[in-house]
Design a protein around this motif. Structure first.
Motif, PDB file in Angstrom:
ATOM      1  N   SER A 161       0.850  -1.181   0.000  1.00 58.88           N
ATOM      2  CA  SER A 161       0.000   0.000   0.000  1.00 58.88           C
ATOM      3  C   SER A 161       0.890   1.236   0.000  1.00 58.88           C
ATOM      4  O   SER A 161       2.006   1.198   0.530  1.00 58.88           O
ATOM      5  N   PRO A 162       0.415   2.343  -0.580  1.00 56.70           N
ATOM      6  CA  PRO A 162       1.192   3.589  -0.496  1.00 56.70           C
ATOM      7  C   PRO A 162       1.509   3.998   0.943  1.00 56.70           C
ATOM      8  O   PRO A 162       2.448   4.752   1.188  1.00 56.70           O
ATOM      9  N   TYR A 163       0.747   3.477   1.870  1.00 56.21           N
ATOM     10  CA  TYR A 163       0.969   3.738   3.302  1.00 56.21           C
ATOM     11  C   TYR A 163       2.410   3.425   3.689  1.00 56.21           C
ATOM     12  O   TYR A 163       3.039   4.167   4.455  1.00 56.21           O
ATOM     13  N   PHE A 164       2.950   2.302   3.149  1.00 56.53           N
ATOM     14  CA  PHE A 164       4.275   1.841   3.564  1.00 56.53           C
ATOM     15  C   PHE A 164       5.425   2.593   2.887  1.00 56.53           C
ATOM     16  O   PHE A 164       6.596   2.334   3.198  1.00 56.53           O
ATOM     17  N   SER A 165       5.105   3.479   1.986  1.00 53.47           N
ATOM     18  CA  SER A 165       6.138   4.347   1.398  1.00 53.47           C
ATOM     19  C   SER A 165       5.971   5.784   1.871  1.00 53.47           C
ATOM     20  O   SER A 165       6.572   6.705   1.329  1.00 53.47           O
ATOM     21  N   THR A 166       5.126   5.965   2.880  1.00 55.68           N
ATOM     22  CA  THR A 166       4.838   7.289   3.431  1.00 55.68           C
ATOM     23  C   THR A 166       5.398   7.390   4.845  1.00 55.68           C
ATOM     24  O   THR A 166       5.136   6.518   5.685  1.00 55.68           O
ATOM     25  N   ALA A 167       6.180   8.425   5.113  1.00 48.93           N
ATOM     26  CA  ALA A 167       6.704   8.629   6.463  1.00 48.93           C
ATOM     27  C   ALA A 167       5.547   8.872   7.427  1.00 48.93           C
ATOM     28  O   ALA A 167       4.567   9.526   7.050  1.00 48.93           O
ATOM     29  N   PRO A 168       5.596   8.302   8.638  1.00 52.09           N
ATOM     30  CA  PRO A 168       6.711   7.590   9.269  1.00 52.09           C
ATOM     31  C   PRO A 168       6.569   6.070   9.215  1.00 52.09           C
ATOM     32  O   PRO A 168       7.023   5.378  10.136  1.00 52.09           O
ATOM     33  N   HIS A 169       5.955   5.525   8.164  1.00 57.82           N
ATOM     34  CA  HIS A 169       5.586   4.107   8.155  1.00 57.82           C
ATOM     35  C   HIS A 169       6.442   3.246   7.227  1.00 57.82           C
ATOM     36  O   HIS A 169       6.059   2.118   6.904  1.00 57.82           O
ATOM     37  N   THR A 170       7.592   3.746   6.797  1.00 58.90           N
ATOM     38  CA  THR A 170       8.397   3.019   5.808  1.00 58.90           C
ATOM     39  C   THR A 170       9.012   1.738   6.363  1.00 58.90           C
ATOM     40  O   THR A 170       9.439   0.885   5.587  1.00 58.90           O
ATOM     41  N   SER A 171       9.054   1.590   7.682  1.00 60.74           N
ATOM     42  CA  SER A 171       9.599   0.364   8.281  1.00 60.74           C
ATOM     43  C   SER A 171       8.514  -0.542   8.851  1.00 60.74           C
ATOM     44  O   SER A 171       8.809  -1.655   9.297  1.00 60.74           O
ATOM     45  N   ASP A 172       7.271  -0.081   8.850  1.00 60.20           N
ATOM     46  CA  ASP A 172       6.197  -0.867   9.449  1.00 60.20           C
ATOM     47  C   ASP A 172       5.811  -2.052   8.568  1.00 60.20           C
ATOM     48  O   ASP A 172       5.931  -2.007   7.343  1.00 60.20           O
ATOM     49  N   LEU A 173       5.318  -3.104   9.215  1.00 63.25           N
ATOM     50  CA  LEU A 173       4.908  -4.314   8.507  1.00 63.25           C
ATOM     51  C   LEU A 173       3.397  -4.417   8.349  1.00 63.25           C
ATOM     52  O   LEU A 173       2.920  -5.185   7.514  1.00 63.25           O
ATOM     53  N   TYR A 174       2.641  -3.668   9.146  1.00 64.80           N
ATOM     54  CA  TYR A 174       1.181  -3.702   9.014  1.00 64.80           C
ATOM     55  C   TYR A 174       0.583  -2.472   9.663  1.00 64.80           C
ATOM     56  O   TYR A 174       1.223  -1.761  10.450  1.00 64.80           O
ATOM     57  N   SER A 175      -0.664  -2.208   9.323  1.00 64.63           N
ATOM     58  CA  SER A 175      -1.439  -1.125   9.928  1.00 64.63           C
ATOM     59  C   SER A 175      -2.878  -1.587  10.090  1.00 64.63           C
ATOM     60  O   SER A 175      -3.517  -1.990   9.119  1.00 64.63           O
ATOM     61  N   LEU A 176      -3.353  -1.551  11.313  1.00 65.32           N
ATOM     62  CA  LEU A 176      -4.756  -1.807  11.611  1.00 65.32           C
ATOM     63  C   LEU A 176      -5.356  -0.461  11.997  1.00 65.32           C
ATOM     64  O   LEU A 176      -5.218   0.008  13.126  1.00 65.32           O
ATOM     65  N   GLN A 177      -5.993   0.181  11.011  1.00 67.14           N
ATOM     66  CA  GLN A 177      -6.503   1.545  11.187  1.00 67.14           C
ATOM     67  C   GLN A 177      -8.020   1.488  11.297  1.00 67.14           C
ATOM     68  O   GLN A 177      -8.686   0.809  10.505  1.00 67.14           O
ATOM     69  N   PHE A 178      -8.566   2.201  12.264  1.00 60.82           N
ATOM     70  CA  PHE A 178     -10.010   2.146  12.454  1.00 60.82           C
ATOM     71  C   PHE A 178     -10.509   3.435  13.091  1.00 60.82           C
ATOM     72  O   PHE A 178      -9.793   4.137  13.808  1.00 60.82           O
ATOM     73  N   SER A 179     -11.750   3.749  12.805  1.00 59.32           N
ATOM     74  CA  SER A 179     -12.460   4.813  13.504  1.00 59.32           C
ATOM     75  C   SER A 179     -13.758   4.213  14.015  1.00 59.32           C
ATOM     76  O   SER A 179     -14.384   3.390  13.340  1.00 59.32           O
ATOM     77  N   PHE A 180     -14.148   4.603  15.214  1.00 60.99           N
ATOM     78  CA  PHE A 180     -15.373   4.040  15.787  1.00 60.99           C
ATOM     79  C   PHE A 180     -16.143   5.110  16.537  1.00 60.99           C
ATOM     80  O   PHE A 180     -15.574   6.075  17.072  1.00 60.99           O
ATOM     81  N   THR A 181     -17.450   4.931  16.552  1.00 61.86           N
ATOM     82  CA  THR A 181     -18.358   5.835  17.254  1.00 61.86           C
ATOM     83  C   THR A 181     -19.184   5.003  18.232  1.00 61.86           C
ATOM     84  O   THR A 181     -20.036   4.211  17.812  1.00 61.86           O
ATOM     85  N   PRO A 182     -18.923   5.124  19.533  1.00 59.37           N
ATOM     86  CA  PRO A 182     -19.684   4.342  20.516  1.00 59.37           C
ATOM     87  C   PRO A 182     -21.166   4.714  20.511  1.00 59.37           C
ATOM     88  O   PRO A 182     -21.538   5.858  20.260  1.00 59.37           O
ATOM     89  N   LYS A 183     -21.996   3.720  20.806  1.00 57.53           N
ATOM     90  CA  LYS A 183     -23.427   3.958  20.918  1.00 57.53           C
ATOM     91  C   LYS A 183     -23.853   4.141  22.368  1.00 57.53           C
ATOM     92  O   LYS A 183     -25.038   4.320  22.670  1.00 57.53           O
ATOM     93  N   GLU A 184     -22.874   4.079  23.268  1.00 56.51           N
ATOM     94  CA  GLU A 184     -23.085   4.366  24.685  1.00 56.51           C
ATOM     95  C   GLU A 184     -21.745   4.805  25.276  1.00 56.51           C
ATOM     96  O   GLU A 184     -20.687   4.487  24.728  1.00 56.51           O
TER      97      GLU A 184
END
Length: 314
Positions: free
Chosen positions: A58-81
């Motif tokens: 993914s372009p993510y891994f060629s973008t600083a500061p993630h050039t050395s990372d092996l994975y990204s678990l990215q999420f946004s959440f909105t609690p219902k309580e």
């Protein structure tokens, strides 16, 4: 041994309700439950798993500061309580014992992780249903607090959709998000925020608010999902260590192995979402595909007329 397996990733609102998700795309997976609505994007460097034909990076891994990372678990959440900050935990768990399958060097690796990477980590890997959790507020790499205004959220979603790669930056959305972060006394930088929330009293003072969006990214250069290997660097007199986890998981290696990531309310023991990484034996997958091909071929094969020549002339 890893070359005998193929990785499949599923996600859903519970451990049982799971659907295969795309990897290395910027089209997030939506997850809805009684407790939250979640948008999740998973990226894995050098990916060679399912679905077939998935991008290997993914372009993510060629973008600083993630050039050395092996994975990204990215999420946004909105609690219902509302959920108290001390109850929102993030980590791994299992529905079966793993104490007899832990590789040599596990305790050393765990000490390195807890010492240098996530001091808030806690758990019991020797239990019948083992787990390793940390408070989300001190474990997650980046945290961005959003607003409750639907129009502001729609504008932010449009901005994300138009970006080649969407990066979550530590901080807050302008206006209401900034006010919420300030009022909650959350430090401005990720390092300061993680240190701040190692104190239980600070966790208890924070509330994940109903209707407010929280954007997060969890990443590191240590866990290789393609090999299910943990690669930890050396520190001072402590040598580096690599744990090829699947080599020790079972005396019968050609079976499926799973690793679960979960965001959950530990007070109610209810997950907001669950992601399951499964290593499937290639030979079983190949046999299944061959069976499907034969079934498809038999269904589409034209009928052969076996009547006599006289029948054709009638």
């Amino acid at each position: 041994m890893a070359d005998k397996y193929v990785l499949k990733v599923t996600a859903g609102p519970t451990y049982a309700d799971q659907t295969q998700i795309p990897i290395n795309t910027e089209s997030p997976t939506s997850i809805s439950s009684s407790f939250a609505t979640t948008s999740l994007t998973l990226r894995i460097q050098n990916y060679r798993g399912l679905p077939a034909g998935s991008p290997s990076t993914s372009p993510y891994f060629s973008t600083a500061p993630h050039t050395s990372d092996l994975y990204s678990l990215q999420f946004s959440f909105t609690p219902k309580e509302d959920v108290n900050g001390n109850d929102m935990v993030f980590g791994n768990d299992f529905d079966h014992p793993i104490r007899d399958k832990l590789p040599p060097g596990f305790q050393q690796a765990f000490n390195i992780v807890k010492w240098f990477i996530d001091p808030g980590l806690y758990g019991d890997v020797y239990a019948d249903e083992p787990y390793l959790y940390g408070p989300m507020l001190s474990s997650i790499n980046t945290l961005r607090i959003g607003g409750k205004d639907d129009r502001a959220r729609e504008a932010e979603e449009e901005k994300r959709a138009n970006a080649e790669v969407h990066l979550v930056e530590e901080g807050a959305e302008e206006g209401e998000g900034e006010e919420s972060r300030h009022n909650s006394k959350v430090p401005a930088t990720a390092a300061a925020r993680k240190k701040h929330f190692l104190t239980e009293a600070h966790l208890k003072d924070f509330t994940f608010e109903k209707g407010r969006e929280y954007a997060c990214d969890f990443f590191n250069p240590y866990l290789d999902f393609n090999d299910f290997a943990l690669r930890l660097p050396g520190y001072g007199l402590i040598p580096g260590i690599t744990l090829p986890i699947i080599s020790y998981w079972d005396g019968q290696p050609l079976r499926s192995h799973t690793l679960r990531y979960v965001l959950k309310n530990r007070k109610t023991d209810e997950p907001l979402w669950v992601v399951v990484f499964t290593l499937q034996p290639k030979e079983a997958l190949d046999a299944e595909n061959e069976k499907k091909d034969k079934t498809t071929s038999s269904e589409t094969k034209p009928a052969i007329h076996t009547g006599s020549a006289d029948d054709d002339l009638d």
